[in-house]
Design a protein around this motif. Structure first.
Motif, PDB file in Angstrom:
ATOM      1  N   GLU A   1       2.266  -9.564 -26.371  1.00  0.00           N
ATOM      2  CA  GLU A   1       1.774  -9.462 -25.006  1.00  0.00           C
ATOM      3  C   GLU A   1       0.861  -8.255 -24.823  1.00  0.00           C
ATOM      4  O   GLU A   1      -0.088  -8.293 -24.077  1.00  0.00           O
ATOM      5  CB  GLU A   1       2.965  -9.388 -24.056  1.00  0.00           C
ATOM      6  CG  GLU A   1       2.885 -10.423 -22.961  1.00  0.00           C
ATOM      7  CD  GLU A   1       4.170 -10.460 -22.194  1.00  0.00           C
ATOM      8  OE1 GLU A   1       4.218  -9.844 -21.138  1.00  0.00           O
ATOM      9  OE2 GLU A   1       5.125 -11.104 -22.672  1.00  0.00           O
ATOM     10  N   ASP A   2       1.177  -7.178 -25.531  1.00  0.00           N
ATOM     11  CA  ASP A   2       0.381  -5.967 -25.390  1.00  0.00           C
ATOM     12  C   ASP A   2      -0.449  -5.728 -26.633  1.00  0.00           C
ATOM     13  O   ASP A   2       0.085  -5.494 -27.706  1.00  0.00           O
ATOM     14  CB  ASP A   2       1.291  -4.746 -25.188  1.00  0.00           C
ATOM     15  CG  ASP A   2       1.943  -4.769 -23.830  1.00  0.00           C
ATOM     16  OD1 ASP A   2       1.309  -5.271 -22.899  1.00  0.00           O
ATOM     17  OD2 ASP A   2       3.071  -4.287 -23.725  1.00  0.00           O
TER      18      ASP A   2
ATOM     19  N   GLN B   1       0.132  -4.665 -20.314  1.00  0.00           N
ATOM     20  CA  GLN B   1       0.885  -4.618 -19.064  1.00  0.00           C
ATOM     21  C   GLN B   1       0.556  -3.312 -18.367  1.00  0.00           C
ATOM     22  O   GLN B   1       0.170  -2.337 -19.010  1.00  0.00           O
ATOM     23  CB  GLN B   1       2.397  -4.680 -19.342  1.00  0.00           C
ATOM     24  CG  GLN B   1       2.860  -5.956 -19.994  1.00  0.00           C
ATOM     25  CD  GLN B   1       2.572  -7.168 -19.139  1.00  0.00           C
ATOM     26  OE1 GLN B   1       2.827  -7.158 -17.946  1.00  0.00           O
ATOM     27  NE2 GLN B   1       2.016  -8.194 -19.743  1.00  0.00           N
TER      28      GLN B   1
ATOM     29  N   SER C   1      -6.371 -14.149 -25.969  1.00  0.00           N
ATOM     30  CA  SER C   1      -5.497 -14.888 -25.069  1.00  0.00           C
ATOM     31  C   SER C   1      -6.203 -15.263 -23.759  1.00  0.00           C
ATOM     32  O   SER C   1      -5.641 -15.947 -22.933  1.00  0.00           O
ATOM     33  CB  SER C   1      -4.244 -14.064 -24.787  1.00  0.00           C
ATOM     34  OG  SER C   1      -4.555 -12.710 -24.639  1.00  0.00           O
TER      35      SER C   1
ATOM     36  N   ASN D   1      -5.764 -18.146 -17.744  1.00  0.00           N
ATOM     37  CA  ASN D   1      -5.631 -16.764 -18.217  1.00  0.00           C
ATOM     38  C   ASN D   1      -6.901 -15.934 -18.068  1.00  0.00           C
ATOM     39  O   ASN D   1      -6.962 -14.802 -18.518  1.00  0.00           O
ATOM     40  CB  ASN D   1      -5.207 -16.751 -19.680  1.00  0.00           C
ATOM     41  CG  ASN D   1      -3.703 -16.802 -19.804  1.00  0.00           C
ATOM     42  OD1 ASN D   1      -2.998 -16.334 -18.912  1.00  0.00           O
ATOM     43  ND2 ASN D   1      -3.229 -17.389 -20.876  1.00  0.00           N
TER      44      ASN D   1
ATOM     45  N   THR E   1      -1.504  -9.000 -15.907  1.00  0.00           N
ATOM     46  CA  THR E   1      -1.812  -8.187 -17.089  1.00  0.00           C
ATOM     47  C   THR E   1      -3.155  -7.497 -16.880  1.00  0.00           C
ATOM     48  O   THR E   1      -4.061  -8.073 -16.279  1.00  0.00           O
ATOM     49  CB  THR E   1      -1.905  -9.084 -18.334  1.00  0.00           C
ATOM     50  OG1 THR E   1      -0.816  -9.990 -18.308  1.00  0.00           O
ATOM     51  CG2 THR E   1      -1.872  -8.266 -19.594  1.00  0.00           C
TER      52      THR E   1
END
Lengths: 282, 291
Positions: free
Chosen positions: A203-204, A229, B119, B198, B237
């Protein structure tokens, strides 16, 4: 792709053989390939006054990353525009064609233009632009070898060059990068760590570069690439600021040395005791 | 950037700074309020996807064209996205000739930055033949009018245009000698779409006095020395971040700005998604430039 008509171009579609090899991936482990801890800087070598023609200049090595910067000015604005009470700072960043794994073109590409803008905006808050109206200061930065954190090295190097040129500044600027791979934060990454795909699916992942005015504690440059994040992003910025604080003493030391060289009365042989006092002057 | 857009007197500047301090801006908004956004997709018929967006007085037109090309040797199984920004002289006389180039590069680099991560958009879906052919999406941004907060408006318009993009289906067949042949589907409705969930939006936070505002008008941009452009995805994010302008920022205020950027960005993302889905499902007549 922009081409320069005055140069003999290489073959249009040549490729480096490295594309066909396997990318070296880092093994899972606690230490980094060069044996550093996650929050350690590489050895830094900084030297001011390397280009005799320039008003001021500096050369920096961070590990294998090598950057040279030359400062010219304050001088008259070439193409006279409107009268300005504030001076102008111009910045040019260029990677040598052989600096990276792939060969670069002679013409400035978008990444270089973007880098130049980031360096410019990192330096602008530090320079007393109102002290030289109607004139401009040019900063030319060349990355000779890119082994990661080139942008951060460019910021530090350009600031040292400006100080060496005797341009009035509120503070010096120190630059530092952090690479975030999943949970790990790698300070001052090398090119292998920058390009590694480890943590890409996590995720990071991302790269943060910060320019800091250390004694004013102000951030003058901040750029983040990748996905982080909010908490991690804040943490990465904090780590970068810590790294910049680590580079600050090296910057101070370098400027003291170069100033001593310029003033014969301050020759190191004659005054050992005044080192403490000199630090504040820069 | 802001200096090209005009000058402001000291009194006006003071008025704006004091207003921001009291959380009441000159057009009645609070510090974290956006202006009204109007978005319309599918406005240019020659494109694979297009969108026009108005944010206050800022007017952006985005066209996406899908063409076939060769993938990058480093990423043989992925398609490509290319951004081109054109600040037309319509927006401001300063943009005439090469005048808008610097700003255009700034905007396209900001877009490049938020789309940098894997992503963001599934680029493997754009692959046709690995190491042979892939889709190249040319995203052309035309700035028709500049009324402040260009970055946010451009990113909103780009996301809307990508949502609207339809890529024709192609079939790869191998003939007897093992040569691969590409065949385009005859049915114009046989298309695939991109998953834009995303894709981040840019939220620009301008520091004015001791506070920061989102969606600054051009007058407010003139009062601000440092800006933070934050890319925010629907999930909150942080995707890309850059400090702009000639000022510097206190670390504490940066952390605050990131936090409010995230908050505003998430709302903005969900509102845009709502609006785009609503537009697609309704049989409303296109307004185009007559509205």
């Amino acid at each position: 792709m922009p081409t320069d008509s005055r140069r003999v171009p290489g073959p249009q579609d040549s490729r480096s053989p490295h594309w066909y090899g396997k990318h070296a991936t880092r093994q899972e482990g606690d230490t980094r390939p060069d044996g550093r801890g996650d929050h350690d800087l590489r050895p830094v070598y900084l030297h001011a006054g390397v280009v005799s023609q320039a008003t001021g200049s500096a050369y920096i090595e961070m590990g294998q990353t090598k950057v040279i910067a030359a400062v010219y000015g304050p001088r008259e604005i070439a193409r006279r525009e409107e009268f300005t009470m504030k001076g102008r700072l111009c910045c040019e960043l260029k990677f040598a064609t052989f600096a990276c794994r792939r060969r670069r073109q002679h013409i400035q590409d978008n990444q270089e233009k973007d880098g130049a803008l980031i360096v410019l905006q990192a330096l602008e808050p530090a320079v007393c632009l109102d002290r030289f109206p109607k004139s401009q200061v040019d900063v030319y930065i060349t990355v000779l070898q890119d082994d990661g954190s080139a942008l951060a090295a460019a910021i530090t190097c350009a600031a040292a060059g400006l100080a060496d040129a005797g341009v009035m500044m509120y503070d010096i600027v120190a630059g530092c990068s952090v690479r975030q791979c999943g949970e790990r934060q790698l300070l001052d990454p090398s090119v292998g760590e920058e390009l590694s795909q480890e943590g890409e699916s996590a995720e990071d992942h991302g790269m943060v570069t910060v320019g800091l005015l250390p004694s004013l504690n102000q951030v003058s440059a901040l750029t983040l690439d990748g996905h982080l994040q909010q908490q991690t992003a804040v943490q990465a910025v904090k780590t970068c600021i810590g790294g910049c604080q680590g580079i600050y003493p090296i910057l101070k030391d370098c400027l003291v040395t170069s100033t001593r060289k310029k003033i014969p009365a301050l020759d190191p042989k004659s005054s050992h005791a005044s080192t403490e006092g000199q630090n504040g002057q820069t | 950037m802001s200096s090209t857009l005009g000058v402001l007197s000291d009194a006006e500047r003071l008025f704006i700074v004091h207003g921001v301090q009291d959380d009441l801006r000159s057009d009645g908004r609070a510090c974290e309020d956006y202006r009204h956004v109007q978005v319309e997709t599918d406005v240019v018929s020659n494109t694979s996807g297009s969108a026009r967006l108005r944010l206050g007085n800022t007017d952006i037109l985005v066209g996406v064209k899908a063409e076939m090309g060769e993938p990058d040797p480093g990423r043989p199984k992925e398609g490509k996205l290319e951004f081109f920004v054109d600040c037309s002289a319509n927006a401001s006389p300063e943009f005439e000739g090469r005048g808008g180039e610097e700003l255009a590069i700034e905007v396209s680099n900001a877009l490049q930055r938020i789309f940098n991560s894997r992503s963001t958009l599934d680029l493997t879906a754009l692959c046709i033949i690995p190491e042979g052919q892939c889709w190249v999406l040319y995203v052309d941004v035309l700035v028709l009018e500049c009324g402040g907060n260009l970055f946010d408006a451009v990113s909103l318009a780009v996301k809307a245009a990508l949502f609207n993009t339809r890529i024709p289906t192609v079939v790869v067949t191998a003939d007897d000698e093992g040569q691969q042949e590409i065949e385009l589907s005859d049915d114009p409705y046989d298309v695939k779409r991109l998953d834009v969930d995303n894709v981040p939006l840019i939220v620009t936070l301008s520091k004015i006095g001791h506070r920061h505002v989102v969606d600054a008008s051009w007058e407010e941009e003139l009062c601000s020395l440092a800006r933070l452009t934050v890319g925010v995805t629907q999930k909150g994010t942080i995707a890309g971040l850059n400090k702009e302008g000639s000022g510097s920022l206190d670390p504490e205020s940066i952390y605050e700005m990131i936090e409010s950027g995230k908050k505003v960005g998430m709302v903005l993302n969900s509102r845009l998604k709502e609006a785009l889905e609503k537009e697609e499902n309704s049989k409303r007549e296109k307004i185009g430039f007559l509205g």
